[in-house]
Design a protein around this motif. Structure first.
Motif, mmCIF file in Angstrom:
data_model
loop_
_atom_site.group_PDB
_atom_site.id
_atom_site.type_symbol
_atom_site.label_atom_id
_atom_site.label_comp_id
_atom_site.label_asym_id
_atom_site.label_seq_id
_atom_site.Cartn_x
_atom_site.Cartn_y
_atom_site.Cartn_z
ATOM 1 N N THR A 1 0.847 -1.183 0.000
ATOM 2 C CA THR A 1 0.000 0.000 0.000
ATOM 3 C C THR A 1 0.884 1.235 0.000
ATOM 4 N N ILE A 2 0.262 2.410 0.020
ATOM 5 C CA ILE A 2 1.017 3.662 -0.009
ATOM 6 C C ILE A 2 0.379 4.660 0.942
ATOM 7 N N LEU A 3 1.222 5.426 1.631
ATOM 8 C CA LEU A 3 0.782 6.430 2.608
ATOM 9 C C LEU A 3 1.256 7.811 2.175
ATOM 10 N N ALA B 1 4.125 8.424 -0.658
ATOM 11 C CA ALA B 1 3.824 9.266 -1.816
ATOM 12 C C ALA B 1 4.872 10.351 -2.017
ATOM 13 N N GLU B 2 5.405 10.889 -0.914
ATOM 14 C CA GLU B 2 6.392 11.970 -1.013
ATOM 15 C C GLU B 2 7.720 11.500 -1.598
ATOM 16 N N HIS B 3 7.958 10.222 -1.589
ATOM 17 C CA HIS B 3 9.200 9.656 -2.136
ATOM 18 C C HIS B 3 8.808 8.583 -3.156
ATOM 19 N N PHE B 4 8.106 9.047 -4.176
ATOM 20 C CA PHE B 4 7.497 8.118 -5.119
ATOM 21 C C PHE B 4 8.534 7.329 -5.909
ATOM 22 N N ASP B 5 9.585 7.994 -6.384
ATOM 23 C CA ASP B 5 10.565 7.286 -7.206
ATOM 24 C C ASP B 5 11.319 6.229 -6.405
#
Length: 409
Positions: free
Chosen positions: A147-149, A235-239
């Motif tokens: 998942t992603i936060l 999300a803030e460090h997507f790459d």
């Protein structure tokens, strides 16, 4: 005899002159026209990706992604759609576009699911309120869960803009600044769509987002997430997240290259005080995010900082390369500027949702690949639905009881 000898000499001389002329012409043309072998076709440009030289793992094909709201989940959904589509995998699809959200997920909400026959599913990735026991009924036991936060402060700013028309708390407040100053003045537990207004991550994970914050309760939730999910992205460090995901799934670089989807045209700048108040209001989400922010960077350290920097650079270079090849312009555009309905983003909320326009001068096969990279989640879900359920009922809706592929491949 002498005459024939003279003719032979003349013919030979003429032949030499012709050969010299041809050679000279080729030399001149060669300086003005590149050799065919030096020309690179668009198809080669889009498919030419360095492959891992030493791969000891096998690509994961059973994947469950919990798509949380306003966390870049639409972009991740696109890469999962593309991977499954390209590899002929079978998706656990909702009857419409969400699994009866915001109700808790139930297995019978999956199109084509039958508890007795247990159809085989490879990927589950559409919006739901997570319910692990029910998800396990659908997905294989070896599935990879992730998942992603996102920081709850910036997430709240995005949610207010997007869900103001449906959330009771957001509708009551005259503006976002007023909501930040006194959220409890507008928020009432149980009112319509207020799960978007407080601890939405906690809610999507299946927990009680209105529960009073206690460290014991927050830690119990974190333990449940750790026990279930193999990877939690940021999300803030997507790459960096994409690189970790690529490594965990044993996928290739192009499998995780994306263009940002479902982005907004504008966003508000939050002051330090606004950020602190929003984090306090969303205390359960902030505790959750803070914890998995630490574990995320622990994973990066284990992966190797220098190695991560190199991998991120490759990812960004590949994204820029594909953007130049596929897109009209380097920035997303408003939906009105996109002529193709198949790639127009769905408009919801106050802000304009942006999308991408595809170049018109591409060969058909290349264009298809490029279009898939910018196809929004709603349209892509319809494409997958049509592939998995090709038979149509008389009213035009896909039949739910006869999936195109049953259990056992």
């Amino acid at each position: 005899m002498r005459l024939s000898h003279i003719c032979s000499i003349q013919i030979l001389g003429f032949g030499l002159i012709v050969l010299m002329a041809i050679g000279f012409t080729i030399q001149i043309l060669g300086t003005h026209f590149p050799k065919r072998s030096q020309q690179i076709s668009p198809l080669r440009l889009i498919t030419a990706v360095p492959q891992p030289s030493h791969r000891t793992c096998q690509p994961r094909r059973h994947v469950m992604f919990l798509k949380t709201h306003k966390t870049a989940g639409s972009t991740i959904l696109n890469l999962l759609h593309r991977y499954g589509d390209r590899n002929g995998l079978f998706f656990a699809l909702p009857f419409k576009y969400q699994f009866n959200y915001p109700s808790s997920f139930q297995a019978h909400r999956v199109k084509g699911y039958n508890a007795s026959s247990r159809p085989h599913y490879d990927i589950m990735c559409h919006h739901m309120r997570f319910n692990y026991p029910e998800v396990r009924k659908v997905m294989p036991s070896d599935s990879f869960y992730f998942t992603i936060l996102r920081d709850p402060a910036t997430m709240a700013e995005s949610s207010f803009s997007y869900y103001r028309a449906v959330s009771s708390a957001f509708k009551k407040s005259p503006n976002f600044k007023a909501f930040i100053s006194h959220p409890s003045h507008y928020y009432r537990q149980g009112e319509r769509s207020n799960h978007y207004a407080r601890n939405p991550l906690w809610f999507d994970l299946g927990f009680n987002s209105d529960a009073p914050f206690t460290e014991m309760y927050a830690k119990a939730g974190i333990r449940a997430v750790e026990d279930t999910f193999n990877l939690v992205l940021l999300a803030e460090h997507f790459d960096e997240s994409m690189i970790l995901l690529k490594e965990e799934l044993c996928w290739d670089l192009d499998d995780v290259v994306t263009f940002k989807l479902n982005s907004r045209g504008t966003s508000r700048t939050l002051s330090h005080g606004d950020i602190e108040r929003l984090r306090a209001w969303n205390a359960l989400d902030w505790y959750l995010y803070s914890y998995f922010n630490r574990t995320f960077w622990d994973k990066v350290e284990h992966f190797g900082r220098v190695k991560m920097e190199n991998e991120v650079k490759k990812l960004q270079e590949r994204r820029q390369h594909l953007a130049k090849l596929c897109l009209e312009g380097s920035e997303p555009v408003v939906a009105d500027q996109i002529k193709e309905e198949a790639i127009k983003p769905f408009q919801f909320g106050q802000e304009k949702i942006l999308g991408w326009a595809i170049r018109k001068d591409l060969p058909p096969e290349v264009r298809t690949r490029c279009v898939r990279m910018v196809t929004p989640e709603l349209q892509y879900k319809d494409l997958l639905d049509a592939r998995q359920f090709p038979l149509k009922a008389s009213n035009g809706s896909a039949l739910a009881a006869t999936p195109a592929r049953a259990k056992g491949r």
